[in-house]
Design an enzyme around this catalytic site. Structure first.
Site, PDB file in Angstrom:
ATOM      1  N   LYS A  34       0.842  -1.204   0.000  1.00  0.00           N
ATOM      2  CA  LYS A  34       0.000   0.000   0.000  1.00  0.00           C
ATOM      3  C   LYS A  34       0.877   1.253   0.000  1.00  0.00           C
ATOM      4  O   LYS A  34       2.069   1.184   0.326  1.00  0.00           O
ATOM      5  CB  LYS A  34      -0.890  -0.010   1.249  1.00  0.00           C
ATOM      6  CG  LYS A  34      -0.086  -0.015   2.545  1.00  0.00           C
ATOM      7  CD  LYS A  34      -0.959  -0.091   3.787  1.00  0.00           C
ATOM      8  CE  LYS A  34      -0.105  -0.218   5.038  1.00  0.00           C
ATOM      9  NZ  LYS A  34      -0.931  -0.319   6.257  1.00  0.00           N
ATOM     10  N   ARG A 135     -10.007   0.482  16.035  1.00  0.00           N
ATOM     11  CA  ARG A 135      -9.966   1.280  14.806  1.00  0.00           C
ATOM     12  C   ARG A 135     -10.959   0.601  13.872  1.00  0.00           C
ATOM     13  O   ARG A 135     -12.147   0.594  14.160  1.00  0.00           O
ATOM     14  CB  ARG A 135      -8.506   1.277  14.295  1.00  0.00           C
ATOM     15  CG  ARG A 135      -8.159   2.345  13.332  1.00  0.00           C
ATOM     16  CD  ARG A 135      -6.681   2.324  12.983  1.00  0.00           C
ATOM     17  NE  ARG A 135      -6.238   1.056  12.404  1.00  0.00           N
ATOM     18  CZ  ARG A 135      -5.047   0.854  11.849  1.00  0.00           C
ATOM     19  NH1 ARG A 135      -4.153   1.828  11.809  1.00  0.00           N
ATOM     20  NH2 ARG A 135      -4.729  -0.296  11.330  1.00  0.00           N
ATOM     21  N   TYR A 265      15.387  30.306   8.383  1.00  0.00           N
ATOM     22  CA  TYR A 265      14.266  31.003   9.025  1.00  0.00           C
ATOM     23  C   TYR A 265      14.414  31.034  10.540  1.00  0.00           C
ATOM     24  O   TYR A 265      14.734  30.025  11.166  1.00  0.00           O
ATOM     25  CB  TYR A 265      12.953  30.288   8.699  1.00  0.00           C
ATOM     26  CG  TYR A 265      12.425  30.561   7.311  1.00  0.00           C
ATOM     27  CD1 TYR A 265      12.105  31.842   6.911  1.00  0.00           C
ATOM     28  CD2 TYR A 265      12.234  29.510   6.429  1.00  0.00           C
ATOM     29  CE1 TYR A 265      11.595  32.073   5.632  1.00  0.00           C
ATOM     30  CE2 TYR A 265      11.725  29.731   5.162  1.00  0.00           C
ATOM     31  CZ  TYR A 265      11.409  31.018   4.770  1.00  0.00           C
ATOM     32  OH  TYR A 265      10.906  31.241   3.512  1.00  0.00           O
ATOM     33  N   MET A 313      10.945  24.766   2.909  1.00  0.00           N
ATOM     34  CA  MET A 313      10.064  23.995   2.026  1.00  0.00           C
ATOM     35  C   MET A 313      10.836  23.312   0.901  1.00  0.00           C
ATOM     36  O   MET A 313      10.543  22.166   0.536  1.00  0.00           O
ATOM     37  CB  MET A 313       8.984  24.913   1.414  1.00  0.00           C
ATOM     38  CG  MET A 313       7.951  24.140   0.610  1.00  0.00           C
ATOM     39  SD  MET A 313       6.720  25.172  -0.183  1.00  0.00           S
ATOM     40  CE  MET A 313       5.798  25.766   1.214  1.00  0.00           C
TER      41      MET A 313
HETATM   42  C1  LIG Z   1      -0.096  -1.482   6.738  1.00  0.00           C
HETATM   43  C2  LIG Z   1      -0.663  -2.745   7.226  1.00  0.00           C
HETATM   44  C3  LIG Z   1       0.174  -3.770   7.688  1.00  0.00           C
HETATM   45  C4  LIG Z   1       1.674  -3.634   7.768  1.00  0.00           C
HETATM   46  O1  LIG Z   1       2.057  -2.940   8.916  1.00  0.00           O
HETATM   47  P1  LIG Z   1       3.628  -2.758   9.271  1.00  0.00           P
HETATM   48  O2  LIG Z   1       3.604  -2.303  10.670  1.00  0.00           O
HETATM   49  O3  LIG Z   1       4.169  -1.753   8.321  1.00  0.00           O
HETATM   50  O4  LIG Z   1       4.242  -4.092   9.097  1.00  0.00           O
HETATM   51  C5  LIG Z   1      -0.410  -4.953   8.068  1.00  0.00           C
HETATM   52  N1  LIG Z   1      -1.747  -5.126   8.004  1.00  0.00           N
HETATM   53  C6  LIG Z   1      -2.582  -4.164   7.581  1.00  0.00           C
HETATM   54  C7  LIG Z   1      -4.039  -4.415   7.529  1.00  0.00           C
HETATM   55  C8  LIG Z   1      -2.071  -2.945   7.182  1.00  0.00           C
HETATM   56  O5  LIG Z   1      -2.902  -2.001   6.732  1.00  0.00           O
END
Ligand SMILES: *Cc1c(COP(=O)(O)O)cnc(C)c1O
Length: 379
Positions: A34, A135, A265, A313
């Site tokens: 992802k 969550r 800055y 930036m």
């Molecule tokens: C992103 C994600 C992971 C991986 O998590 P890491 O801590 O980066 O290994 C595993 N399961 C789900 C559902 C995720 O969204």
């Protein structure tokens, strides 16, 4: 400025990490690609992970899943999308393409079943129980209701419950009491799923941290993300992981400034002595964390050197002392060399985690995805 920076990935290191983590886990792996594979390039990372033995690919959005699944070279690979909104446009198309879906609510289940009927093909779903992360996932008091509804849709041919899963909140803190509580809750969830007459093919709970630190959490499938990219989230559990991504730039200009000069800055720093200062054309818009100002270092002309004052930036300034550094000199922001800063360093300087640093690399930074043997098409 972007011609002066690049991000590159060494796919041999990703393949190595996949193999090392698969050996630790001892069960099949869904490689989490992802968010553009945590900034590494989703499609090339997915291909490398599958070639190195990953059994499936995990993403979040339907769009990411579609981008993977429509590729002929990944059409046979399991691709799972973890999020979607009930009645999200495109749901029937991704079900039709064979994307597997995480289901975290009754409303999602109903809309997947309806999408499957439109697609003319059962949807393969993975039911998610909330076991304490609070969550996503079905709340415990609704587990039975959702499992029974899934069983009805399975009997009707609309869905196949391919998996049951959850996600851990504190797996990187070994011995945290919530880890035992979540594993116990996951067992209760599996019991409820079984009581509804469902027999999911895979049960999965482990992210990178749980994969590395907790054999009891591995079940039938592990879902590493950050560890694939070379960063171990669990202190004290050494695994031979190698950072995959490098971010480099070059010095744009150098000038000599007198002692006492305020830099960047807010003049948060003044030169203690006369120095050569180098300008590097990357800033927080490119993902160099502004919160690392005052602590960050980069590798430049043979050693680590401190970033002076605030990161801006589009640029920042480096203290080169009396060294005769020239414009065009390479600067390593994230690298895999002994003295190079890495995403762990940046996350310590900025008060965050490497996941945040890697996914934050900005769109102006060109990605030169290569396998170490030449360029590979990125898209
Ligand atoms: C992103 C994600 C992971 C991986 O998590 P890491 O801590 O980066 O290994 C595993 N399961 C789900 C559902 C995720 O969204």
């Amino acid at each position: 400025m972007s011609g002066l920076a690049k991000a590159s990935a060494d796919w041999r290191r990703l393949a190595h990490n996949v193999e090392v983590l698969a050996a630790v886990a001892g069960v099949p792996m869904m490689a989490m690609v992802k968010a553009d594979a945590y900034g590494h390039g989703m499609v090339p990372a997915a291909r490398v992970a599958v070639e190195a033995g990953a059994a499936g690919l995990g993403v979040v959005t339907l769009r990411e899943a579609w981008q993977l699944k429509r590729r002929p070279d990944l059409a046979e690979t399991t691709v799972m999308a973890f999020f979607f909104a009930p009645d999200q446009p495109g749901l029937a198309e991704v079900v039709g393409a064979g994307v597997e879906l995480g289901v975290s609510s009754h409303a999602q289940l109903e809309s997947v079943a309806a999408a499957a009927d439109r697609a003319g093909r059962p949807a393969r779903v993975h039911l998610k129980g909330d076991t304490g992360m609070s969550r996503g996932g079905v709340a415990e008091h609704e587990w039975a209701q959702v499992a029974e509804a899934a069983a009805k849709h399975q009997a009707a041919g609309s869905v196949v419950v391919a998996g049951a899963w959850s996600h851990m909140a504190c797996a990187d803190e070994v011995g945290h009491p919530s880890n035992a509580e979540q594993k116990a809750a996951f067992e209760r969830f599996l019991g409820v799923v079984a009581a509804a007459g469902l027999e999911p093919e895979v049960r999965h709970l482990a992210n990178s941290a749980a994969l590395i630190a907790d054999p009891e959490a591995r079940y039938d499938l592990v879902r590493p993300g950050i560890a694939l990219y070379g960063y171990n989230p669990v202190p004290g559990f050494p695994v031979d992981l190698r950072p995959v991504l490098e971010v480099r730039s070059v010095v744009m200009s150098v000038k000599r400034l007198p002692a006492g000069t305020g830099v960047s800055y807010g003049h948060t720093v003044r030169l203690e002595r006369e120095a050569n200062v180098a300008l590097v054309p990357l800033g927080y818009a490119d993902g160099v964390p502004r919160a690392a100002s005052g602590r960050a270092e980069v590798y430049l002309a043979g050693k680590r050197r401190r970033v002076l004052g605030r990161i801006c930036m589009d640029q920042f300034v480096v203290d080169c002392g009396d060294d005769a550094v020239k414009a065009g000199e390479p600067v390593v922001l994230i690298g895999a060399g002994e003295q190079h800063p890495d995403a762990d360093d940046w996350s310590a300087w900025a008060g965050t985690i490497p996941n945040d640093v890697l996914t934050g690399i900005g769109s102006r930074v060109p990605r030169l995805w290569n396998r170490g043997v030449g360029p590979v098409e990125g898209g």
